[in-house]
Motif scaffolding. Structure first.
Motif, PDB file in Angstrom:
ATOM      1  N   GLU A  95     -11.125  13.625  -2.577  1.00 31.22           N
ATOM      2  CA  GLU A  95     -12.383  12.877  -2.619  1.00 31.22           C
ATOM      3  C   GLU A  95     -12.194  11.436  -3.077  1.00 31.22           C
ATOM      4  O   GLU A  95     -13.171  10.703  -3.244  1.00 31.22           O
ATOM      5  N   TYR A  96     -10.947  11.033  -3.310  1.00 30.74           N
ATOM      6  CA  TYR A  96     -10.690   9.648  -3.707  1.00 30.74           C
ATOM      7  C   TYR A  96     -11.013   8.704  -2.546  1.00 30.74           C
ATOM      8  O   TYR A  96     -10.983   9.098  -1.378  1.00 30.74           O
ATOM      9  N   ASP A  97     -11.304   7.445  -2.873  1.00 31.56           N
ATOM     10  CA  ASP A  97     -11.610   6.468  -1.826  1.00 31.56           C
ATOM     11  C   ASP A  97     -10.411   6.234  -0.922  1.00 31.56           C
ATOM     12  O   ASP A  97     -10.553   6.094   0.287  1.00 31.56           O
ATOM     13  N   PHE A  98      -9.236   6.161  -1.528  1.00 29.00           N
ATOM     14  CA  PHE A  98      -8.026   6.011  -0.724  1.00 29.00           C
ATOM     15  C   PHE A  98      -6.814   6.523  -1.477  1.00 29.00           C
ATOM     16  O   PHE A  98      -6.858   6.783  -2.679  1.00 29.00           O
ATOM     17  N   ILE A  99      -5.749   6.679  -0.747  1.00 30.57           N
ATOM     18  CA  ILE A  99      -4.467   7.076  -1.317  1.00 30.57           C
ATOM     19  C   ILE A  99      -3.423   6.068  -0.850  1.00 30.57           C
ATOM     20  O   ILE A  99      -3.513   5.530   0.258  1.00 30.57           O
ATOM     21  N   CYS A 100      -2.468   5.760  -1.718  1.00 31.50           N
ATOM     22  CA  CYS A 100      -1.352   4.893  -1.346  1.00 31.50           C
ATOM     23  C   CYS A 100      -0.086   5.514  -1.903  1.00 31.50           C
ATOM     24  O   CYS A 100      -0.132   6.518  -2.618  1.00 31.50           O
ATOM     25  N   SER A 101       1.054   4.929  -1.591  1.00 27.82           N
ATOM     26  CA  SER A 101       2.295   5.582  -1.991  1.00 27.82           C
ATOM     27  C   SER A 101       3.387   4.570  -2.302  1.00 27.82           C
ATOM     28  O   SER A 101       3.226   3.362  -2.132  1.00 27.82           O
ATOM     29  N   ASN A 102       4.501   5.109  -2.720  1.00 27.83           N
ATOM     30  CA  ASN A 102       5.714   4.334  -2.937  1.00 27.83           C
ATOM     31  C   ASN A 102       6.361   4.050  -1.578  1.00 27.83           C
ATOM     32  O   ASN A 102       5.995   4.639  -0.558  1.00 27.83           O
ATOM     33  N   SER A 103       7.323   3.143  -1.551  1.00 30.33           N
ATOM     34  CA  SER A 103       8.031   2.835  -0.308  1.00 30.33           C
ATOM     35  C   SER A 103       9.491   2.519  -0.603  1.00 30.33           C
ATOM     36  O   SER A 103       9.829   2.023  -1.679  1.00 30.33           O
ATOM     37  N   MET A 104      10.337   2.814   0.355  1.00 27.52           N
ATOM     38  CA  MET A 104      11.759   2.523   0.232  1.00 27.52           C
ATOM     39  C   MET A 104      12.066   1.175   0.872  1.00 27.52           C
ATOM     40  O   MET A 104      11.635   0.906   1.998  1.00 27.52           O
ATOM     41  N   LEU A 105      12.772   0.312   0.161  1.00 29.84           N
ATOM     42  CA  LEU A 105      13.106  -1.001   0.707  1.00 29.84           C
ATOM     43  C   LEU A 105      14.336  -0.902   1.591  1.00 29.84           C
ATOM     44  O   LEU A 105      15.330  -0.272   1.220  1.00 29.84           O
ATOM     45  N   VAL A 106      14.232  -1.515   2.772  1.00 27.27           N
ATOM     46  CA  VAL A 106      15.366  -1.561   3.698  1.00 27.27           C
ATOM     47  C   VAL A 106      15.573  -3.007   4.124  1.00 27.27           C
ATOM     48  O   VAL A 106      14.686  -3.841   3.996  1.00 27.27           O
ATOM     49  N   ASN A 107      16.761  -3.305   4.639  1.00 27.53           N
ATOM     50  CA  ASN A 107      17.030  -4.657   5.115  1.00 27.53           C
ATOM     51  C   ASN A 107      16.591  -4.797   6.570  1.00 27.53           C
ATOM     52  O   ASN A 107      15.991  -3.890   7.148  1.00 27.53           O
ATOM     53  N   LYS A 108      16.898  -5.913   7.184  1.00 22.94           N
ATOM     54  CA  LYS A 108      16.431  -6.175   8.536  1.00 22.94           C
ATOM     55  C   LYS A 108      16.997  -5.195   9.563  1.00 22.94           C
ATOM     56  O   LYS A 108      16.429  -5.022  10.643  1.00 22.94           O
ATOM     57  N   ASN A 109      18.103  -4.517   9.198  1.00 25.00           N
ATOM     58  CA  ASN A 109      18.719  -3.558  10.104  1.00 25.00           C
ATOM     59  C   ASN A 109      18.321  -2.116   9.784  1.00 25.00           C
ATOM     60  O   ASN A 109      18.959  -1.173  10.250  1.00 25.00           O
ATOM     61  N   ASN A 110      17.280  -1.962   8.962  1.00 31.38           N
ATOM     62  CA  ASN A 110      16.787  -0.647   8.568  1.00 31.38           C
ATOM     63  C   ASN A 110      17.806   0.123   7.737  1.00 31.38           C
ATOM     64  O   ASN A 110      17.877   1.356   7.771  1.00 31.38           O
ATOM     65  N   GLU A 111      18.615  -0.582   6.967  1.00 35.49           N
ATOM     66  CA  GLU A 111      19.573   0.037   6.063  1.00 35.49           C
ATOM     67  C   GLU A 111      18.981   0.061   4.659  1.00 35.49           C
ATOM     68  O   GLU A 111      18.519  -0.964   4.151  1.00 35.49           O
ATOM     69  N   SER A 112      18.975   1.235   4.057  1.00 28.81           N
ATOM     70  CA  SER A 112      18.342   1.406   2.751  1.00 28.81           C
ATOM     71  C   SER A 112      18.991   0.509   1.698  1.00 28.81           C
ATOM     72  O   SER A 112      20.215   0.371   1.644  1.00 28.81           O
ATOM     73  N   GLN A 113      18.142  -0.063   0.825  1.00 29.54           N
ATOM     74  CA  GLN A 113      18.625  -0.871  -0.297  1.00 29.54           C
ATOM     75  C   GLN A 113      18.723  -0.052  -1.576  1.00 29.54           C
ATOM     76  O   GLN A 113      19.005  -0.579  -2.651  1.00 29.54           O
ATOM     77  N   ASN A 114      18.420   1.263  -1.454  1.00 29.14           N
ATOM     78  CA  ASN A 114      18.479   2.188  -2.588  1.00 29.14           C
ATOM     79  C   ASN A 114      17.612   1.740  -3.756  1.00 29.14           C
ATOM     80  O   ASN A 114      17.975   1.897  -4.931  1.00 29.14           O
ATOM     81  N   ILE A 115      16.483   1.153  -3.426  1.00 32.73           N
ATOM     82  CA  ILE A 115      15.515   0.744  -4.438  1.00 32.73           C
ATOM     83  C   ILE A 115      14.118   0.865  -3.841  1.00 32.73           C
ATOM     84  O   ILE A 115      13.932   0.628  -2.650  1.00 32.73           O
ATOM     85  N   THR A 116      13.174   1.288  -4.643  1.00 38.97           N
ATOM     86  CA  THR A 116      11.813   1.476  -4.159  1.00 38.97           C
ATOM     87  C   THR A 116      10.912   0.358  -4.657  1.00 38.97           C
ATOM     88  O   THR A 116      11.281  -0.413  -5.551  1.00 38.97           O
ATOM     89  N   MET A 117       9.707   0.318  -4.105  1.00 43.31           N
ATOM     90  CA  MET A 117       8.746  -0.689  -4.539  1.00 43.31           C
ATOM     91  C   MET A 117       8.375  -0.510  -6.007  1.00 43.31           C
ATOM     92  O   MET A 117       8.164  -1.483  -6.727  1.00 43.31           O
TER      93      MET A 117
END
Length: 326
Positions: free
Chosen positions: A108-130
């Motif tokens: 019943e919340y107005d909205f839900i949001c989440s964490n995200s994984m940071l990647v570089n321009k080539n979609n390679e994980s930076q092993n760090i989240t927002m």
């Protein structure tokens, strides 16, 4: 039905990956993708037209004039017809089960949001989240505590949001004093049913040469935390607090908050207008009302950060007084 609102502008480089990740979502609910392009001058429009010809779930709108980021998103939202609306940037990559997870947890919340994984321009994980970059870990569910939590720092990443359609459409466009439209939605939510945060990463947030938000936020964070004895830093703090006061007054006069949020705003505004030393106020404010911003998984590091800031202020005031007296 779930509507996805996407705002595009010169996004040819990464647009196809984002479109594919949206159209391949595993949700069982019907899906529509509303795209408003803000006068792109590269091949963005051509790419969008090619995808729209192959997939009937896509509805394209090409602006006659450049609206800017926030207004373009507002237009896309107004054109959505689903019960839920998800916001999308043009250069990220959604996890396949993103929408399914968000719909199952929004309640019943107005909205839900989440964490995200940071990647570089080539979609390679930076092993760090927002969460790691922005340094927030404990997010209260109580609406009042949530309001105090977001007052000084935005913890909502719009590209991870899923909202009830009636809530999102009831929000006016974000004023110029509010830097990010997702932050504006968060304030509006605190006057209603609140929002919920999912710790899981539902998108891969791409950092590339055109990504400015994180870089600017990180620079601002460093500037605000690293108070030195230089007069420029003192002036910087005073200027920042003037901006915060302007934002507080805007929120008070624009959003119909509940009584306790309204009373807290009034008390905070009194601090700003009555306390002459506005840099000292910053410490008092955090210590009294926003302790949970710092009392998270990085409690030791953040405790020393506060102490360093506070004693730096005292040292600066002593030097300033000696300079005036001498």
């Amino acid at each position: 039905m779930i509507s996805v609102a996407m705002a595009t502008y010169n996004g040819e480089k990464y647009l196809k990956e984002q479109l594919d990740s949206i159209l391949n979502q595993s949700t069982s609910q019907p899906l529509e993708l509303i795209i408003c392009d803000d006068l792109s001058t590269d091949s963005t429009r051509k790419i969008l037209q090619e995808y729209a010809e192959k997939d009937s779930r896509i509805r394209l709108y090409f602006n006659d004039a450049n609206l800017g980021f926030s207004k373009n998103f507002k237009k896309a939202i107004s054109l959505c017809t689903g019960d839920f609306i998800a916001l999308s940037d043009q250069d990220d990559i959604w996890e396949t089960d993103k929408l399914e997870k968000l719909v199952n947890n929004i309640g019943e919340y107005d909205f839900i949001c989440s964490n995200s994984m940071l990647v570089n321009k080539n979609n390679e994980s930076q092993n760090i989240t927002m969460q790691d970059v922005a340094n927030y870990h404990w997010i209260p569910k109580d609406t009042f505590k949530l309001f105090k939590r977001i007052l000084y720092s935005n913890i909502v990443q719009g590209s991870t949001m899923l909202a009830h359609s009636d809530f999102l459409k009831s929000c006016s466009a974000a004023p110029a004093q509010i830097k990010y439209h997702d932050w504006w939605f968060a304030f509006n939510s605190c006057a209603k049913n609140g929002f919920i945060y999912l710790n899981e990463c539902t998108i891969r947030y791409r950092r590339h040469e055109n990504t400015e938000t994180i870089a600017n936020e990180k620079l601002s964070f460093i500037q605000e935390q690293g108070l030195t004895l230089k007069k420029e830093k003192y002036d910087f703090e005073c200027a920042k607090n003037d901006e915060r006061l302007e934002r507080l007054l805007l929120l008070k006069n624009t959003i119909p908050f509940k009584k306790r949020e309204y009373d807290f705003l009034n008390a905070t505004i009194r601090y700003y207008t009555e306390l002459k030393d506005k840099t000292l106020f910053t410490f008092i404010y955090f210590a009294k009302n926003c302790k949970y911003i710092y009392l998270d998984k990085n409690i030791i590091r953040n405790t020393f950060r506060i102490m360093k800031r506070f004693f730096g202020l005292i040292a600066w005031k002593i030097l300033l007084r000696r300079k005036i007296q001498g």
